[in-house]
Design a protein around this motif. Structure first.
Motif, short mmCIF file in Angstrom:
data_model
loop_
_atom_site.label_atom_id
_atom_site.label_comp_id
_atom_site.label_asym_id
_atom_site.label_seq_id
_atom_site.Cartn_x
_atom_site.Cartn_y
_atom_site.Cartn_z
N PHE B 164 0.83 -1.22 0.00
CA PHE B 164 0.00 0.00 0.00
C PHE B 164 0.86 1.26 0.00
CE2 PHE B 164 0.47 0.95 4.54
CZ PHE B 164 0.81 -0.29 5.07
N THR B 168 0.88 4.43 -2.53
CA THR B 168 1.05 5.85 -2.19
C THR B 168 2.13 6.48 -3.06
OG1 THR B 168 0.51 5.29 0.07
CG2 THR B 168 1.44 7.46 -0.31
N LEU B 169 3.23 5.76 -3.21
CA LEU B 169 4.33 6.29 -4.01
C LEU B 169 3.88 6.54 -5.45
CD1 LEU B 169 7.44 4.23 -2.82
CD2 LEU B 169 6.86 6.60 -2.30
N ILE B 171 0.91 7.29 -6.48
CA ILE B 171 0.11 8.52 -6.51
C ILE B 171 1.00 9.76 -6.40
CG2 ILE B 171 -1.63 9.88 -5.28
CD1 ILE B 171 -3.08 7.38 -4.63
N VAL B 172 1.93 9.71 -5.44
CA VAL B 172 2.77 10.88 -5.21
C VAL B 172 3.58 11.21 -6.46
CG1 VAL B 172 4.76 11.77 -3.96
CG2 VAL B 172 2.91 10.65 -2.72
N TYR B 173 4.24 10.20 -7.02
CA TYR B 173 5.13 10.51 -8.13
C TYR B 173 4.39 10.62 -9.46
CZ TYR B 173 9.17 10.16 -5.16
OH TYR B 173 10.09 10.40 -4.19
N VAL B 176 0.80 13.09 -8.76
CA VAL B 176 0.91 14.49 -8.33
C VAL B 176 2.14 15.17 -8.93
CG1 VAL B 176 1.10 16.01 -6.34
CG2 VAL B 176 -0.30 13.95 -6.22
N GLN B 177 3.30 14.56 -8.73
CA GLN B 177 4.52 15.26 -9.11
C GLN B 177 4.71 15.28 -10.63
OE1 GLN B 177 6.87 16.27 -6.58
NE2 GLN B 177 6.16 15.19 -4.79
N VAL B 183 -5.29 12.32 -10.60
CA VAL B 183 -5.47 11.66 -9.32
C VAL B 183 -6.96 11.51 -8.98
CG1 VAL B 183 -5.03 11.80 -6.86
CG2 VAL B 183 -3.27 12.47 -8.48
N ARG B 187 -10.25 7.75 -9.32
CA ARG B 187 -10.88 7.26 -8.10
C ARG B 187 -12.17 6.50 -8.41
NH1 ARG B 187 -9.98 10.80 -2.89
NH2 ARG B 187 -7.72 10.55 -2.93
N THR B 288 -8.12 1.15 -0.47
CA THR B 288 -8.36 2.34 0.34
C THR B 288 -7.49 3.50 -0.15
OG1 THR B 288 -8.74 0.87 2.18
CG2 THR B 288 -8.51 3.19 2.70
N VAL B 289 -6.22 3.19 -0.43
CA VAL B 289 -5.33 4.26 -0.89
C VAL B 289 -5.85 4.84 -2.21
CG1 VAL B 289 -3.02 4.78 -1.74
CG2 VAL B 289 -3.32 3.35 0.29
N PHE D 225 -3.25 2.77 9.69
CA PHE D 225 -3.77 3.50 8.54
C PHE D 225 -5.29 3.38 8.47
CE2 PHE D 225 -4.68 3.18 3.87
CZ PHE D 225 -4.64 4.54 3.62
N ILE D 249 -0.27 13.95 0.29
CA ILE D 249 0.10 13.42 -1.02
C ILE D 249 0.07 14.51 -2.08
CG2 ILE D 249 -0.45 11.66 -2.72
CD1 ILE D 249 -2.06 10.20 -0.77
#
Lengths: 333, 345, 336, 291
Positions: B164, B168-169, B171-173, B176-177, B183, B187, B288-289, D225, D249
């Motif tokens: 999980f 997250t990684l 999504i972040v990279y 978003v980045q 994003v 969903r 969930t993430v 979490f 995030i």
């Protein structure tokens, strides 16, 4: 002298290891004569099994043939195995020269039926008619005294050890090879089963006229089956002669030592002698003759100069002091 | 006489006994959950009754009546009868009512959410298993070369990061980045307004939303398969029959597939089944993430809300799925390996 | 009184739903300082018999007497004394020593536990003595090695040394030299014989190789087993020179010998069948009759022969041998 | 004195053996560093980190090496302080699970009979139930309020596989010639188990211990979490969970808040997994090279 079917010259092989190259074969040269049975004997780690593999250029694991030639003589044709392409050597294996491994028990793919082993082999060598392959397999299985109807559809695990060994012989004869190499053909078998395999080998050899090399640590098997015996030590042939000379007039102290270490059943009870020490480390070998640290005949020369395999009549030996060994062996008899 | 012999043979049959065992473990799990909910001190039922009494100011009688309808138990009946009621209910697919989404049968919730997770888990499983086998074989054949090292390093890093967190990684990279995907767009399990139907548009949209959980599960699980296949292939390569096959002059292709490959895959089937449970577990957090509307996310949310009937039902469903998958893998294994198939012949 | 006596020992195993009789009513008395060889092919029950004699396996029925006392009725300390008196040396030099323990740890554990050594220093001294007894030198260096650092022959010597730590009276050696290289086999055998002569240790030497049995037990006795039964038991010279059981004779004729002239001139006994009967489906009567070249129809396939004394110290379980008085002219294969 | 010297040289020798495997030794160093820092940090760093609204979500700077969180608190300090509890739960759960698995497995194999039947059936049941959902449901049913309780539950759901493997290994090892020989020598059962059998399973047990620890970390962080475990104290899992909830995030600078615990956990697990290789060298003499 009989025709040569295989000429081996300066065959050398090394295994890679962390400690350095393991010199499993060192400049091995010999001729194999048509129709003969040659026994390769020696202790574990002397290079005899490796030699079997090297002869069909099948190098296990990290092994690499570093030098030498193996020439297959077929009538007027001379074929150097070392110059063959991968595909050529693949087709050469089993059609001209079949090498059967030590562990007949584990020689079969456990997931496929015995008949598929025959079909796979035949297809690899260009035979595609399935019913013809099966018919041939049937004949061969009957020839090794097996019930083809039972064996062909069976899975390997459903056969006993002796049966598996027989099937392997039948499979080996499928392409009618000129040379058959057998690695420890009877080792894991019981005495009576061993006997029937020995007799079977004799019978098949008469029938199919192949030339046979067999590799064994068991001297009595060599005494029983071989025409000539090659003793191997530390990756080399140290003595090569006919079977009677090998046992009765050994000229190499190692062969001599081996014959004195094995008891016979019929005959007088003699005290057995061991060869002191253990075989050399094939990475860091002793200087000179590799046998000298264990040899009762060793002189200073043996520590410095490695003797070459030299023919004295039909008897080839690699020992500086072979005359003394011969003398001693005659005295012991 | 003949019938009884046949019956006896049937009962001694490997597959029959294996199935019986699977059914038994599902039974034990459901029984345990019943008693966990009903009888443990501080059990969810008591908690629910107490909270109803406090928050609504109703009497114990009334609160228990409410509990009865939700948990599908008649509290006035003896415990053993409650238990048989419960089992009968389960057999009819009756899991009670959700506490949070009042008056919604739990079975309806499960029917709504389960397919999405099944979709993700099965696609990921097939993808990671297949990829892992191919790469693992390659690694074994190219052992101690850069190919081997790169994949070994990859899998040892992937085992170090929980799945999980990989989600997250991503999504972040990527979200978003680097803005590879939107994003908010991915969903849920479908885009808003998308109607389920047997058409390309629907399938593409479903795949679009499932892509991230699938990628995560594959990336996190493929390393394990790779290493297992690598080890298994190396062991098989050392088998005598492979050497004999080479001596028989078989082609490299035939040896790799029919001799090495087939034998090397077999032991992986035993772990295949177990990994299904792991994937369901992972999907709880990953969904969930990604806010993917699967049964995992439903389990997570019902956990947070202490929606016991839903938790219990989802747990039983996941267990049943895993046990069945186990059973299937076992059968597959038996079918592939003649040494098991011909046992007792 | 015999040192160890096996009386009507039977061992059955469950194999799935079938019951397999691995050892069937075997009687054997081992005297003080005696060497007995058990010979037979795989599955004949020789190893199982050895394990029961060594107390490592319980018999299904029958009695084992140690110095005249039934071992199942021994008191705690008495049983411990029996346990120590009977030791076993296994076949495989690669699995007979614990790979993660040094030779010193292996040898010293029984010394210290049974108080044969009072402290570590004493244990070390005693370990060295024992290693030297089995010709392992330099003992000092070998003590701190792990098994993988030793050769196969050395490992077998350590196994023997480990058995010697508790001053045994009797050692069961199960194929103890068969996996060791030919060239060093003889010195191992000679060492074992020296232990027999100097320390008076009795040996039950289990082997599939009759020639080895002959060499090792020439002064002792040889027993031949087939499908769980003892078929012939005799003083070695008598059995080797004049085998009475057709199976023994067949074995002897089948063995290739390390002498080309001898082995090629041997008369071979041809069996009626090559199939070894499965222990789950044994033939009635004499188990050997379906393969036996001299069987008597109506007798051998009906009645199970009993081990009977046929000559001085020579017992055999065979109807045919019994009928032909004086023994094996019909069945024994000529040596030349 | 000589005892201390022996111990010292023993440690040095062990270190030398362990340093033979480079990757493994790196893992050992990573693990040990994280362990030491986490243990010592509370002694030097102020636990009370007050919020500073002026400094919300700042990127890395000389003052705040890894930036600040949604309340303006230093992220690096939180990392230093947040390890103890995670490591504690991981270690306790790992150890408990291993002890249960090894203990039950050996017992079942040695005793046999009904003990074996029951223990094996229980283990088979435990492995067929998907671990993580079971953990979640248990954590939901049973109110957890201490890290130790959490560790116990994590250990309780995951011992099945280990038990079955240990059982079959012991069953096979106890028939080994050297164990039989030790039995014939009259050595007691504890000797057979502790000196002859278990040392031969050490590398497997260690691998399983490490696996169990990483699984425990997964379980713990996942539960936090999902909000099932009410643990108020600051730890890596709480950081990750809070960062998620606060939407860290979605920002460029705020991402540091979520990346920091992820990479710390990954680094710790990476260290653990690789450390295992070095430990194996220590327990398996056959692996020692140059001999």
């Amino acid at each position: 002298m009989a025709d040569t079917v295989l000429e081996v010259r300066d065959l050398s092989l090394e295994y890679r290891s962390r400690r350095g190259p393991v010199k499993a074969l060192r400049n091995v040269s010999f001729d194999l004569y048509k129709g003969e049975t040659l026994a390769l004997i020696g202790e574990s780690g002397c290079g005899k099994s490796t030699m079997g593999f090297a002869l069909i250029r099948l190098t296990p694991g990290t092994a690499k043939i570093t030098n030498g030639n193996v020439t297959f003589v077929d009538g007027p044709n001379r074929i150097n195995l070392m110059e063959m392409s991968e595909n050529e050597i693949r087709r050469f294996r089993w059609t001209d020269m079949a090498m059967m491994l030590q562990a007949a028990l584990n020689a079969y793919n456990p997931l496929i039926r015995i008949q598929d082993h025959f079909i796979d082999t035949a297809k690899a060598h260009g035979l595609n008619n399935k019913s013809e392959i099966i018919a041939r397999a049937r004949r061969l299985l009957t020839g090794v005294q097996l019930d083809a109807d039972r064996v062909l559809p069976a899975y390997p695990h459903e056969l006993s050890g002796g049966m598996r060994q027989r099937v392997l012989l039948a499979l080996g004869l499928l392409m009618q090879p000129k040379i058959i190499i057998l690695d420890e053909p009877t080792t894991a078998l019981d005495i009576l089963t061993q006997r029937s395999i020995i007799e079977l080998l004799r019978k098949l050899k008469d029938e199919f006229n192949f030339t046979m090399i067999f590799i064994s640590h068991d001297l009595s098997l060599a005494a029983e089956l071989a025409d000539r015996v090659a003793t191997m030590y530390a990756g080399q042939i140290v003595e090569l002669t006919d079977v009677f000379s090998a046992f009765e007039k050994p000229r190499h102290p190692y062969t001599f030592g081996l014959t004195r270490a094995v008891p016979t059943l019929h005959g007088a009870v003699e005290k057995l002698e061991s060869i002191p020490g253990s075989p050399p480390d094939l990475v860091f070998m002793p200087s000179g003759c590799k046998f000298h640290p264990r040899c009762p005949f060793a002189t200073d020369k043996c520590k410095e100069v490695e003797p070459k395999l030299t023919a004295y009549g039909g008897h080839q030996v690699a020992c500086h002091n072979w005359q003394q060994v011969l003398e001693e062996s005659q005295k012991a008899r | 006489m003949a019938t009884s012999a046949m019956l006896r043979k049937f009962f001694k049959n490997y597959y029959f006994r294996r199935t019986l065992k699977a059914v038994a473990s599902i039974f034990v799990v459901t029984t345990l959950t019943f008693f966990l909910i009903r009888l443990m001190p501080g059990n969810p039922l008591d908690i629910y009754v107490n909270s109803q009494m406090q928050s609504l100011g109703v009497s114990r009688e009334e609160a228990e009546a409410m509990a009865s309808s939700i948990f599908q138990v008649d509290l006035k009946r003896p415990v053993l009868l409650q238990y048989t009621d419960y089992v009968t209910g389960l057999l009819h697919g009756d899991f009670g009512l959700s506490i949070v989404s009042a008056r919604t049968p739990v079975s309806a919730l499960i029917l709504r959410f389960l397919p999405w997770t099944m979709f993700v888990v099965s696609v990921s499983l097939i993808l990671s298993f297949t990829l892992g086998i191919l790469i693992g074989t390659l690694m074994a054949y190219k052992r101690n070369t850069w190919v081997d090292y790169v994949f070994t390093t990859f899998s040892s890093i992937m085992t170090a990061i929980p799945d999980f967190m990989v989600a997250t990684l991503i999504i972040v990279y990527f979200g978003v980045q680097w803005k590879v995907f939107s994003v908010t767009g991915v969903r849920g399990s479908l885009s808003p307004g998308m109607v389920a139907g047997f058409n390309a548009k629907f399938f593409i949209d479903a795949f679009y939303h499932a892509a991230l959980p699938i990628i995560t599960l594959v990336v996190c699980n493929v390393g394990n398969w790779m290493l297992q296949m690598r080890g298994s292939t190396m062991a098989t390569l050392g088998e005598d029959y492979v050497m004999v096959a080479k001596a028989r002059g078989l082609s490299e292709a035939r040896i790799t597939t029919g001799y090495v490959g087939r034998n090397a895959i077999l032991p992986l089937f035993t772990t295949l089944a177990l990994s299904i449970g792991g994937m369901f577990g992972g999907s709880v957090l990953i969904e969930t993430v990604f806010t993917y509307n699967g049964i995992g996310m439903k389990l997570a949310s019902s956990l947070g809300a202490r929606d016991y009937p839903v938790m219990q039902a989802i747990f039983i469903i996941i267990t049943t799925a895993t046990v069945s998958a186990n059973l299937f893998a076992d059968f597959l294994y038996g079918w592939l390996d003649p040494r098991i198939r011909t046992e007792g012949r | 009184m015999a040192l160890l006596e096996l009386k009507h020992i039977t061992k059955q195993f469950r194999q799935g739903k079938k019951v397999v009789t691995a050892v069937d009513d075997v009687n054997l008395a081992i005297q003080d300082k005696e060497i007995i060889c058990l010979v037979g092919e795989s599955g004949c029950g020789k190893t199982t018999t050895g394990k029961m004699a060594a107390g490592l396996l319980d018999q299904t029925s029958g009695q084992i007497l140690f110095e005249g006392k039934d071992i199942s009725k021994l008191s705690g300390p008495e049983f411990m004394a029996y346990r120590r008196s009977v030791q076993m040396v296994h076949q495989d030099p690669f699995s007979s020593l614990n790979p993660v323990r040094t030779i010193y740890q292996t040898i010293s554990a029984p010394l210290l536990y049974h108080k044969f050594a009072k402290d570590e220093r004493d244990a070390r001294r005693r370990s060295i003595e024992i290693l030297e007894m089995v010709d392992l030198t330099p003992a000092e260096e070998i003590l701190d090695k792990f098994p993988h650092q030793l050769s196969g022959g050395q490992r077998q010597r350590v196994s023997v040394a480990r058995a010697l730590t508790v001053n045994p009276k009797f050692i069961v050696a199960d194929e103890a030299v068969s996996m060791v290289d030919v060239s060093i086999r003889a010195s191992l055998l000679n060492m074992l014989r020296r232990l027999n002569q100097e320390l008076g240790v009795s040996f039950l030497f289990i082997t599939h190789d009759l020639a080895l049995a002959k060499y090792f037990a020439w002064e002792g006795r040889v027993g031949v087993m087939y499908t769980g039964r003892m078929v012939e038991l005799s003083r070695s010279p008598s059995l080797i020179e004049k085998p009475l059981h057709p199976y023994t004779a067949a074995l002897m004729s089948a063995i290739p010998e390390a002498d080309p002239r001898l082995t090629r001139s041997k008369e071979r006994i041809v069996l009626r069948s090559d199939d070894i009967p499965s222990l789950t489906k044994l033939p009635p009567g004499c188990h050997f009759h379906p393969r036996c070249p001299v069987w008597l129809e109506g007798k051998c396939d009906k009645v199970q022969p009993i081990l009977t004394e046929m000559g001085p110290g020579h017992q055999v379980a065979c109807h045919v041998a019994f009928d032909i008085t004086g023994g094996g002219s019909k069945i024994s294969a000529g040596t030349r | 004195m000589s005892y201390i010297r022996d111990l010292g040289s023993g440690l040095l020798g062990s270190l030398r053996i362990m340093s033979r495997n480079k990757v493994g030794f790196a893992g050992l160093i990573i693990t040990m560093t994280i362990l030491l820092v986490s243990l010592l940090a509370p002694q030097f760093i102020d636990l009370k980190m007050t919020a500073d609204i002026e400094k919300i979500y700042q990127g890395p700077s000389a003052e705040h090496w890894l930036g600040t969180d949604y309340q303006g608190r230093d992220i690096f300090k939180q990392l230093l302080l947040g390890g103890t509890e995670v490591i504690y739960v991981a270690f306790l759960a790992g150890l408990l699970g291993t002890v249960i698995g090894v203990g039950l497995g050996s017992l079942a194999a040695v005793l046999g009979g009904w003990v074996d039947t029951i223990a094996t059936a229980a283990a088979e049941l435990v492995i067929t139930i998907p671990q993580y959902p079971l953990l979640l449901v248990l954590a939901g049913f049973i109110r957890l309020n201490s890290p130790a309780g959490l560790a116990v539950i994590i250990a309780a759901v995951g011992w099945g596989g280990l038990m079955l493997t240990i059982r079959s290994q012991v069953l096979s090892l106890k028939e080994r010639d050297y164990v039989q020989a030790a039995r014939a020598l009259g050595l007691p059962v504890w000797h057979l188990l502790l000196k002859e059998i278990i040392p031969n399973m050490m590398s497997y047990i260690l691998t399983s211990l490490v696996m169990r620890m990483t699984n425990a970390i997964y379980g713990m962080v996942g539960l936090i979490f999902l909000g099932v475990v009410p643990i108020a104290q600051n730890n890596w899992g709480v950081m990750y969970s809070l960062a998620n909830r606060q939407g860290a995030i979605f920002g460029v600078n705020s991402a540091w808040y979520i990346l920091a615990p992820i990479f710390t956990i990954a680094l710790f697990q990476f260290g653990l997994i690789n450390m295992n290789r070095s430990l194996e060298e220590l327990f398996n003499p056959r692996l020692r090279r140059g001999e």
